[in-house]
Motif scaffolding. Structure first.
Motif, PDB file in Angstrom:
ATOM      1  N   ARG B 219       0.834  -1.196   0.000  1.00  0.00           N
ATOM      2  CA  ARG B 219       0.000   0.000   0.000  1.00  0.00           C
ATOM      3  C   ARG B 219       0.865   1.241   0.000  1.00  0.00           C
ATOM      4  O   ARG B 219       1.826   1.340   0.745  1.00  0.00           O
ATOM      5  CB  ARG B 219      -0.896   0.012   1.261  1.00  0.00           C
ATOM      6  CG  ARG B 219      -1.835  -1.162   1.319  1.00  0.00           C
ATOM      7  CD  ARG B 219      -2.500  -1.240   2.657  1.00  0.00           C
ATOM      8  NE  ARG B 219      -3.529  -0.215   2.833  1.00  0.00           N
ATOM      9  CZ  ARG B 219      -4.767  -0.327   2.388  1.00  0.00           C
ATOM     10  NH1 ARG B 219      -5.121  -1.405   1.731  1.00  0.00           N
ATOM     11  NH2 ARG B 219      -5.648   0.627   2.587  1.00  0.00           N
ATOM     12  N   TYR B 220       0.540   2.164  -0.890  1.00  0.00           N
ATOM     13  CA  TYR B 220       1.228   3.455  -0.904  1.00  0.00           C
ATOM     14  C   TYR B 220       0.203   4.535  -0.603  1.00  0.00           C
ATOM     15  O   TYR B 220      -0.978   4.392  -0.945  1.00  0.00           O
ATOM     16  CB  TYR B 220       1.835   3.744  -2.278  1.00  0.00           C
ATOM     17  CG  TYR B 220       3.029   2.888  -2.618  1.00  0.00           C
ATOM     18  CD1 TYR B 220       4.253   3.104  -2.006  1.00  0.00           C
ATOM     19  CD2 TYR B 220       2.939   1.881  -3.570  1.00  0.00           C
ATOM     20  CE1 TYR B 220       5.354   2.334  -2.321  1.00  0.00           C
ATOM     21  CE2 TYR B 220       4.028   1.099  -3.888  1.00  0.00           C
ATOM     22  CZ  TYR B 220       5.235   1.341  -3.267  1.00  0.00           C
ATOM     23  OH  TYR B 220       6.315   0.566  -3.583  1.00  0.00           O
ATOM     24  N   SER B 221       0.658   5.621   0.017  1.00  0.00           N
ATOM     25  CA  SER B 221      -0.295   6.723   0.144  1.00  0.00           C
ATOM     26  C   SER B 221      -0.159   7.650  -1.052  1.00  0.00           C
ATOM     27  O   SER B 221       0.924   7.815  -1.618  1.00  0.00           O
ATOM     28  CB  SER B 221      -0.096   7.467   1.455  1.00  0.00           C
ATOM     29  OG  SER B 221       1.251   7.589   1.740  1.00  0.00           O
ATOM     30  N   SER B 223       0.079  10.922  -3.143  1.00  0.00           N
ATOM     31  CA  SER B 223       0.577  12.282  -2.902  1.00  0.00           C
ATOM     32  C   SER B 223      -0.512  13.269  -3.322  1.00  0.00           C
ATOM     33  O   SER B 223      -1.142  13.112  -4.365  1.00  0.00           O
ATOM     34  CB  SER B 223       1.843  12.520  -3.709  1.00  0.00           C
ATOM     35  OG  SER B 223       1.553  12.469  -5.075  1.00  0.00           O
ATOM     36  N   HIS B 224      -0.758  14.261  -2.449  1.00  0.00           N
ATOM     37  CA  HIS B 224      -1.888  15.147  -2.737  1.00  0.00           C
ATOM     38  C   HIS B 224      -1.465  16.365  -3.523  1.00  0.00           C
ATOM     39  O   HIS B 224      -1.463  17.473  -3.040  1.00  0.00           O
ATOM     40  CB  HIS B 224      -2.607  15.516  -1.447  1.00  0.00           C
ATOM     41  CG  HIS B 224      -3.490  14.394  -0.990  1.00  0.00           C
ATOM     42  ND1 HIS B 224      -4.736  14.175  -1.522  1.00  0.00           N
ATOM     43  CD2 HIS B 224      -3.264  13.383  -0.138  1.00  0.00           C
ATOM     44  CE1 HIS B 224      -5.254  13.086  -0.978  1.00  0.00           C
ATOM     45  NE2 HIS B 224      -4.373  12.587  -0.137  1.00  0.00           N
ATOM     46  N   PRO B 230      -6.779   8.105  -6.601  1.00  0.00           N
ATOM     47  CA  PRO B 230      -6.540   6.823  -5.946  1.00  0.00           C
ATOM     48  C   PRO B 230      -6.571   5.706  -6.992  1.00  0.00           C
ATOM     49  O   PRO B 230      -7.427   5.715  -7.877  1.00  0.00           O
ATOM     50  CB  PRO B 230      -7.732   6.691  -4.992  1.00  0.00           C
ATOM     51  CG  PRO B 230      -8.202   8.067  -4.760  1.00  0.00           C
ATOM     52  CD  PRO B 230      -7.913   8.833  -6.014  1.00  0.00           C
ATOM     53  N   ASP B 297     -11.221   6.405  -2.639  1.00  0.00           N
ATOM     54  CA  ASP B 297     -10.743   5.076  -2.247  1.00  0.00           C
ATOM     55  C   ASP B 297     -11.865   4.049  -2.291  1.00  0.00           C
ATOM     56  O   ASP B 297     -11.681   2.915  -2.725  1.00  0.00           O
ATOM     57  CB  ASP B 297     -10.194   5.117  -0.816  1.00  0.00           C
ATOM     58  CG  ASP B 297      -8.909   5.919  -0.738  1.00  0.00           C
ATOM     59  OD1 ASP B 297      -8.330   6.187  -1.805  1.00  0.00           O
ATOM     60  OD2 ASP B 297      -8.516   6.260   0.381  1.00  0.00           O
ATOM     61  N   GLY B 395      -5.687   6.038   0.241  1.00  0.00           N
ATOM     62  CA  GLY B 395      -5.757   6.205   1.689  1.00  0.00           C
ATOM     63  C   GLY B 395      -6.144   4.925   2.386  1.00  0.00           C
ATOM     64  O   GLY B 395      -6.014   3.833   1.822  1.00  0.00           O
ATOM     65  N   ARG B 396      -6.717   5.055   3.598  1.00  0.00           N
ATOM     66  CA  ARG B 396      -6.990   3.853   4.385  1.00  0.00           C
ATOM     67  C   ARG B 396      -8.156   3.042   3.833  1.00  0.00           C
ATOM     68  O   ARG B 396      -8.293   1.859   4.129  1.00  0.00           O
ATOM     69  CB  ARG B 396      -7.284   4.243   5.833  1.00  0.00           C
ATOM     70  CG  ARG B 396      -8.541   5.098   5.956  1.00  0.00           C
ATOM     71  CD  ARG B 396      -8.934   5.362   7.372  1.00  0.00           C
ATOM     72  NE  ARG B 396     -10.236   6.047   7.372  1.00  0.00           N
ATOM     73  CZ  ARG B 396     -10.829   6.523   8.440  1.00  0.00           C
ATOM     74  NH1 ARG B 396     -10.246   6.396   9.604  1.00  0.00           N
ATOM     75  NH2 ARG B 396     -12.000   7.124   8.351  1.00  0.00           N
TER      76      ARG B 396
END
Lengths: 129, 406
Positions: B219-221, B223-224, B230, B297, B395-396
């Motif tokens: 899992r990667y977050s 970048s905003h 997503p 997500d 995200g989560r």
């Protein structure tokens, strides 16, 4: 275009003339006083130009550190109006005295080449079938 | 291919020629990331192409290419490193000598590495990381195949490559028996090759470990920066690539042939996000998967579940031959189009020649025709037998592998 090495006749002086002039040159270098404060000849080259900045960028981290250290020590000695003890004077070895020269030549060649190729006169002859 | 392809083996070089209006010389080396002995070294070597050589400076190469009307470029895949020159006919000798310079006498100067090559590599890595799907697909390969085929295509700055390793890799892969010469032009000039490349040393063909599939989750977050969505890449690997996988990708995720239409394939019916089926074919393995992109997500999760359900439906219920025929036809068309393109011709022939498994167009199209409703159902079931590879960038709420209802 700036050549950081400036104009020098040294490469053209050869043979007997060179032999007879060498002691004078050595005497001049000693009188100049930079060795006595621990500087090398190439430390004196003016660095406020693009070519020299590029050359300095190509030093290894160790060389870069040593150069800055020599300069700071020399400034310190100059403030005190004192020479270093003789064993700390910079080396006689010319490859160490001229440690930047090869790289300066390399960078100047790159600049000269760019100037030439930006105004090209070379010709590529196409082969006709 | 076929009649247009002339295969020679002058001086034991593997060469192929295709008539075309513009000329090109392509040196395909077995030097992709899978052959790396140190991480990132192939990418550095790719970026060291067309830098200072004994005879020509980097600038001179560019200016000469410009003056003669040509472009120079290098490209890297997991299997191959390719050095290419495209140019107008008449300048064969110039570009041959230039490419020979690059292969035989690149200087690998430390200052050039620092001043030019590293910034090029960094910007490549940055551009790749801006795109969640590129990031996901690259990571998926690593999880799926680990070392070897799983090596990343990029040279991460956290793993700086020593210049000595680059030199060592170059002397290993720039070898006479590790290269295929692919030329195009108005007349075959392959015979000129030997005068430029005959002193290229032969140090043996490089080899890599046979690929093995593992699978896993990463899992990667996201970048905003406001430009990326997503995303997820859900994949299954296999070490026996078959044309059924390509047809399966076409069957599930075929793009519409009509402008502004999403098409009729099962994946295009998913409204929650943009789902595509892809099949990455390599010399000894393949990775079949879905790219999922959506605004949130949760949508990525729902879309991923639906995509997996579509694959499971094929594995469990099979397909109608009426659905299969268009998918086969589309696969054949896509392959033919690819083989006809400059890029595809290089890739297919380069790899085929080096590994001595070059297939003719008819052979490949025949294999596509051989895909049946049973073989495609089996292929789908086989893929699902393996552990899934899932990479999410989000995200989560992005899906976990056990939430895909596998």
């Amino acid at each position: 275009m700036v050549n950081p090495l400036k104009i020098s006749l040294a490469p053209y002086i050869k043979g007997g003339l060179r032999k007879s002039l060498e002691p004078i040159a050595k005497g001049y270098l000693n009188l100049a006083g930079f060795k006595q404060v621990g500087l090398r000849y190439d430390d004196l080259i003016q660095e406020e130009n693009d070519q020299m900045q590029k050359v300095l960028g190509r030093l290894s981290p160790r060389e870069e550190y040593d150069r800055v250290w020599r300069l700071r020590r020399a400034i310190n000695q100059s403030i005190q109006h004192k020479d270093l003890p003789a064993e700390q004077w910079s080396e006689e070895d010319s490859s160490q005295q001229r440690y930047l020269t090869d790289r300066i030549v390399q960078v100047t060649n790159e600049y000269t080449e760019r100037e030439l190729l930006d105004n090209p006169e070379f010709k590529i002859e196409p082969k006709h079938h | 291919m076929q009649r247009s392809l002339v295969l020679n083996s002058t001086n034991n070089f593997k060469t192929a020629f295709k008539p075309s209006l513009a000329s090109s010389i392509n040196l395909v080396f077995n030097a992709g990331t899978r052959f790396e002995d140190t991480q990132g070294v192939a990418n550095v070597l790719k970026n060291f192409a067309f830098r200072d050589t004994q005879n020509r400076s980097s600038l001179r190469q560019v200016r000469e290419a410009e003056a003669a009307g040509g472009v120079l470029y290098s490209s890297l895949t997991r299997d191959n490193l390719t050095l290419s020159a495209d140019f107008i006919p008449g300048h064969e000798d110039l570009f041959l000598s230039l490419l020979a310079d690059v292969v035989k006498s690149t200087k690998f100067a430390p200052h050039e590495y620092k001043e030019v090559v590293k910034p090029a590599i960094d910007s490549e890595v940055n551009a790749a990381q801006r795109n969640p799907l590129i990031q996901a697909i690259d990571a998926a390969h690593t999880i799926a195949f680990r070392r070897g085929l799983g090596n990343s295509l990029f040279s991460a700055s956290e793993q700086p490559v020593d210049l000595q390793d680059v030199k060592k890799f170059a002397s290993k892969v720039y070898s006479a028996d590790n290269v295929a010469f692919l030329t195009t032009g108005q007349s075959d000039f392959s015979s000129n090759l030997s005068s430029y490349f005959n002193d290229l040393t032969a140090t043996g063909q490089v080899s890599s470990q046979p690929s093995k599939y593992f699978g896993g989750e990463q899992r990667y977050s996201l970048s905003h920066d406001g430009h990326s969505h997503p995303s997820a890449f859900i994949a299954w690997g296999s070490t026996s690539p078959s044309p059924a996988h390509n047809v399966l990708a076409e069957l599930l995720g075929g793009q519409s042939n009509i402008k502004w239409s999403r098409g009729l394939s099962p994946l295009s019916a998913i409204e929650e996000g943009n789902v595509n089926a892809l099949n990455f074919d390599y010399s000894d393995a393949n990775l079949f998967g879905f790219t999922v992109e959506s605004s949130t997500d949760l949508n990525v999760k729902t879309a991923s579940q639906k995509a997996v359900a579509a694959l499971k439906a094929v594995a469990q219920n099979g397909v109608e031959s009426a659905q299969l025929q268009p998918a086969i036809a589309k696969s054949k068309f896509n392959y033919t189009l690819y083989a006809d393109s400059a890029q595809g011709w290089k890739q297919l022939n380069g790899e085929g020649l080096i590994n001595n498994n070059l297939k003719s167009l008819d052979q490949v199209l025949g294999e596509f025709d051989g895909v049946s409703t049973t073989s495609i159902q089996q292929a789908a079931a086989h893929l699902l037998d393996n552990k899934v590879t899932l990479v999410t960038v989000g995200g989560r709420d992005a899906p976990y592998a056990d939430e895909l209802h596998l």
